[in-house]
Write an enzyme that holds these catalytic residues in place. Structure first.
Site, PDB file in Angstrom:
ATOM      1  N   SER A 152      16.621  30.107  25.865  1.00 42.31           N
ATOM      2  CA  SER A 152      16.467  29.174  26.990  1.00 42.31           C
ATOM      3  C   SER A 152      16.886  27.774  26.600  1.00 42.31           C
ATOM      4  O   SER A 152      16.719  27.345  25.450  1.00 42.31           O
ATOM      5  CB  SER A 152      14.990  29.171  27.388  1.00 42.31           C
ATOM      6  OG  SER A 152      14.715  28.075  28.204  1.00 42.31           O
ATOM      7  N   TYR A 174       5.374  28.652  25.921  1.00 41.10           N
ATOM      8  CA  TYR A 174       6.536  29.456  26.344  1.00 41.10           C
ATOM      9  C   TYR A 174       7.786  29.023  25.580  1.00 41.10           C
ATOM     10  O   TYR A 174       8.486  29.843  24.977  1.00 41.10           O
ATOM     11  CB  TYR A 174       6.771  29.326  27.860  1.00 41.10           C
ATOM     12  CG  TYR A 174       8.159  29.765  28.243  1.00 41.10           C
ATOM     13  CD1 TYR A 174       8.498  31.108  28.229  1.00 41.10           C
ATOM     14  CD2 TYR A 174       9.152  28.827  28.536  1.00 41.10           C
ATOM     15  CE1 TYR A 174       9.789  31.510  28.515  1.00 41.10           C
ATOM     16  CE2 TYR A 174      10.448  29.226  28.824  1.00 41.10           C
ATOM     17  CZ  TYR A 174      10.758  30.563  28.811  1.00 41.10           C
ATOM     18  OH  TYR A 174      12.034  30.968  29.075  1.00 41.10           O
ATOM     19  N   LYS A 212      10.411  30.880  22.502  1.00 39.77           N
ATOM     20  CA  LYS A 212      11.880  31.009  22.443  1.00 39.77           C
ATOM     21  C   LYS A 212      12.408  30.412  21.140  1.00 39.77           C
ATOM     22  O   LYS A 212      13.322  30.952  20.523  1.00 39.77           O
ATOM     23  CB  LYS A 212      12.521  30.336  23.667  1.00 39.77           C
ATOM     24  CG  LYS A 212      12.186  31.025  24.979  1.00 39.77           C
ATOM     25  CD  LYS A 212      12.672  32.482  25.001  1.00 39.77           C
ATOM     26  CE  LYS A 212      12.180  33.273  26.180  1.00 39.77           C
ATOM     27  NZ  LYS A 212      12.493  34.702  26.117  1.00 39.77           N
TER      28      LYS A 212
HETATM   29  C1  WQD Z   1      13.589  22.153  38.483  1.00 38.06           C
HETATM   30  C2  WQD Z   1      13.449  20.766  39.057  1.00 38.06           C
HETATM   31  C3  WQD Z   1      11.242  19.849  38.901  1.00 38.06           C
HETATM   32  C4  WQD Z   1       9.314  22.557  41.718  1.00 38.06           C
HETATM   33  C5  WQD Z   1      12.824  26.029  34.176  1.00 38.06           C
HETATM   34  C6  WQD Z   1      11.917  26.969  33.438  1.00 38.06           C
HETATM   35  C7  WQD Z   1      12.084  26.758  31.982  1.00 38.06           C
HETATM   36  C8  WQD Z   1      13.537  26.955  31.579  1.00 38.06           C
HETATM   37  C9  WQD Z   1      14.392  26.051  32.342  1.00 38.06           C
HETATM   38  C10 WQD Z   1      13.966  29.315  31.143  1.00 38.06           C
HETATM   39  C11 WQD Z   1      12.593  19.848  38.192  1.00 38.06           C
HETATM   40  C12 WQD Z   1      11.662  20.013  40.349  1.00 38.06           C
HETATM   41  C13 WQD Z   1      10.270  21.943  40.948  1.00 38.06           C
HETATM   42  C14 WQD Z   1       8.716  21.821  42.779  1.00 38.06           C
HETATM   43  C15 WQD Z   1      10.087  19.933  42.210  1.00 38.06           C
HETATM   44  N1  WQD Z   1      14.012  28.276  31.883  1.00 38.06           N
HETATM   45  N2  WQD Z   1      10.654  20.645  41.183  1.00 38.06           N
HETATM   46  N3  WQD Z   1       9.133  20.540  42.987  1.00 38.06           N
HETATM   47  O1  WQD Z   1      11.672  22.598  34.974  1.00 38.06           O
HETATM   48  O2  WQD Z   1      14.094  23.039  34.655  1.00 38.06           O
HETATM   49  O3  WQD Z   1      12.362  24.716  34.023  1.00 38.06           O
HETATM   50  O4  WQD Z   1      14.152  26.202  33.716  1.00 38.06           O
HETATM   51  O5  WQD Z   1      13.588  29.385  30.048  1.00 38.06           O
HETATM   52  O6  WQD Z   1      11.286  27.596  31.308  1.00 38.06           O
HETATM   53  O7  WQD Z   1      10.605  26.780  33.886  1.00 38.06           O
HETATM   54  O8  WQD Z   1      12.899  24.319  36.410  1.00 38.06           O
HETATM   55  O9  WQD Z   1      12.711  25.088  38.727  1.00 38.06           O
HETATM   56  O10 WQD Z   1      10.619  24.357  37.536  1.00 38.06           O
HETATM   57  O11 WQD Z   1      12.301  22.642  38.174  1.00 38.06           O
HETATM   58  O12 WQD Z   1      10.415  18.759  42.437  1.00 38.06           O
HETATM   59  O13 WQD Z   1       7.828  22.307  43.482  1.00 38.06           O
HETATM   60  O14 WQD Z   1      12.776  20.854  40.313  1.00 38.06           O
HETATM   61  O15 WQD Z   1      10.521  18.680  38.716  1.00 38.06           O
HETATM   62  O16 WQD Z   1      13.142  18.579  38.242  1.00 38.06           O
HETATM   63  P1  WQD Z   1      12.756  23.571  34.999  1.00 38.06           P
HETATM   64  P2  WQD Z   1      12.075  24.187  37.749  1.00 38.06           P
END
Ligand code: WQD
Length: 356
Positions: A142, A168, A172
């Protein structure tokens, strides 16, 4: 080896059923899409899944899309003896190890469950792959291992690995370290660590897609579930970041592109002669902000989304995108679909779940 035939609309191609690929977590989000692409590329995936975080309907979806029947073994990857029976049963050409927990927030609450499942599952798969002389191994890593990039928003595979900010993420990092040690020990195996950025979307058929258990945390499921009425509104975490519109940017990549990266990865591994480990970013190289996702969704669906700004989410990275030159150079793979394609497919999938 048994010979089979794979039909397409014009001719019949012999299918090489000796190409068994073990896909752990093959009923999950990325796993199910990868199984489809493997079948469409002449491989015979064998799914190992215990459905603790996935739905059996994914198997039916895969079978419908590919017009073929899928072999499934209902096994927990932490159960070495049962997993060993699967390795004994098939002469695997490769292993793609997806089966793992993946919710950042949950991992903070239940660290031991994450370490047990993600680390023990990997160790078991590696141990058995080596025992049964399986030469090709793909590990789901990841972009989370890069943390908040120090110098640039675009990270290459050589960029610094930051201390993990969740159990988590740590699983990884530890997973990659275990793999490095296995290669250093002289084990006769070739391993790819695919570092996914933000996989989103669903198969264009809407027969498989993301099935968040409980309340989703990831942006795209939050968007589609709000539009369908399962969630009341979207909270956009932070509007005062130093970015184009004040919200965080991510490298969202269509899950079908991610799935295809695995097929390219397995093909590349099969061509290599000596033991190796390579880390490869799987992203698009482009960033999209939270507001851009919301606007794209409204545009493609014609639905008005209820959303509001809220405080920043703890631990959020501001901006991170993949440098994709290594995946192009090594695997001859690059993402083909757009964020718009992903949003359209995610919405179609949400509508399909509702109708079902
Ligand atoms: C994306 C953006 C939030 C929800 C994920 C996985 C992590 C890794 C990478 C695999 C951020 C914003 C989100 C909401 C929001 N993947 N958001 N309101 O944080 O990049 O992490 O991808 O290993 O483990 O969790 O992805 O989809 O949670 O958030 O504003 O209700 O959307 O702040 O900027 P993230 P995400």
């Amino acid at each position: 080896m048994t010979a089979g035939f794979k039909s397409n609309s014009f001719n019949f191609e012999p299918m090489d059923t000796s190409k068994y690929i073990l896909v752990t977590g093959g009923a999950g989000f990325i796993g199910s899409h990868t199984v489809v692409e493997l079948i469409e590329n002449g491989y015979t995936p064998i799914i190992v899944d215990d459905f603790r975080n996935s739905e059996e309907s994914a198997i039916k979806g895969i079978e419908k899309i590919t017009a073929s029947s899928v072999t499934l073994r209902r096994v927990d990857v932490c159960d070495l003896a049962k997993l060993g029976e699967v390795f004994k049963e098939f002469n695997f050409e490769g292993v793609i190890h997806f089966a793992a927990y993946k919710a950042v927030g949950e991992s903070v609450q239940k660290p031991l469950a994450y370490y047990r499942n993600n680390i023990l599952g990997l160790v078991n798969c590696l141990e058995l792959a080596i025992k049964y002389k399986v030469k090709n191994f793909v590990f789901s890593s990841s972009c989370t291992i890069y943390g908040e990039p120090k110098n640039a928003k675009i990270v290459t595979e050589e960029s610094d690995i930051q201390p993990a900010n969740s159990p988590y993420g740590n699983t990884k990092q530890i997973g990659e370290e275990i793999i490095n040690d296995v290669i250093k020990s002289g084990a006769n195996i070739k391993i790819l660590n695919l570092r996914y950025f933000n996989p989103v979307g669903a198969h264009s058929s809407a027969l498989i897609g993301e099935m968040p258990i409980g309340k989703p945390n990831n942006l795209l499921p939050v968007v589609t579930q709000t539009a369908i009425g399962k969630m009341e509104k979207i909270t956009v975490y932070g509007n005062d970041y130093d970015t184009i519109d004040g919200t965080c940017l991510r490298d969202y990549i269509h899950v079908v592109d991610v799935a295809n990266a695995h097929v390219s990865g397995v093909k590349w591994l099969q061509e290599q002669k000596n033991s190796l480990v390579e880390n490869i970013n799987i992203g698009t190289g482009k960033g999209t902000s939270v507001l851009e996702i919301i606007h794209t969704f409204e545009e493609v669906s014609g639905e008005k989304l209820k959303w509001e700004f809220g405080p920043r989410r703890e631990g959020d990275v501001v901006e991170i995108f993949a440098d994709v030159s290594k995946s192009k150079r090594l695997l001859n793979w690059e993402a083909k679909k757009t964020v718009k394609d992903a949003v359209i497919s995610a919405w179609k999938w949400e509508l399909k779940i509702k109708n079902d």
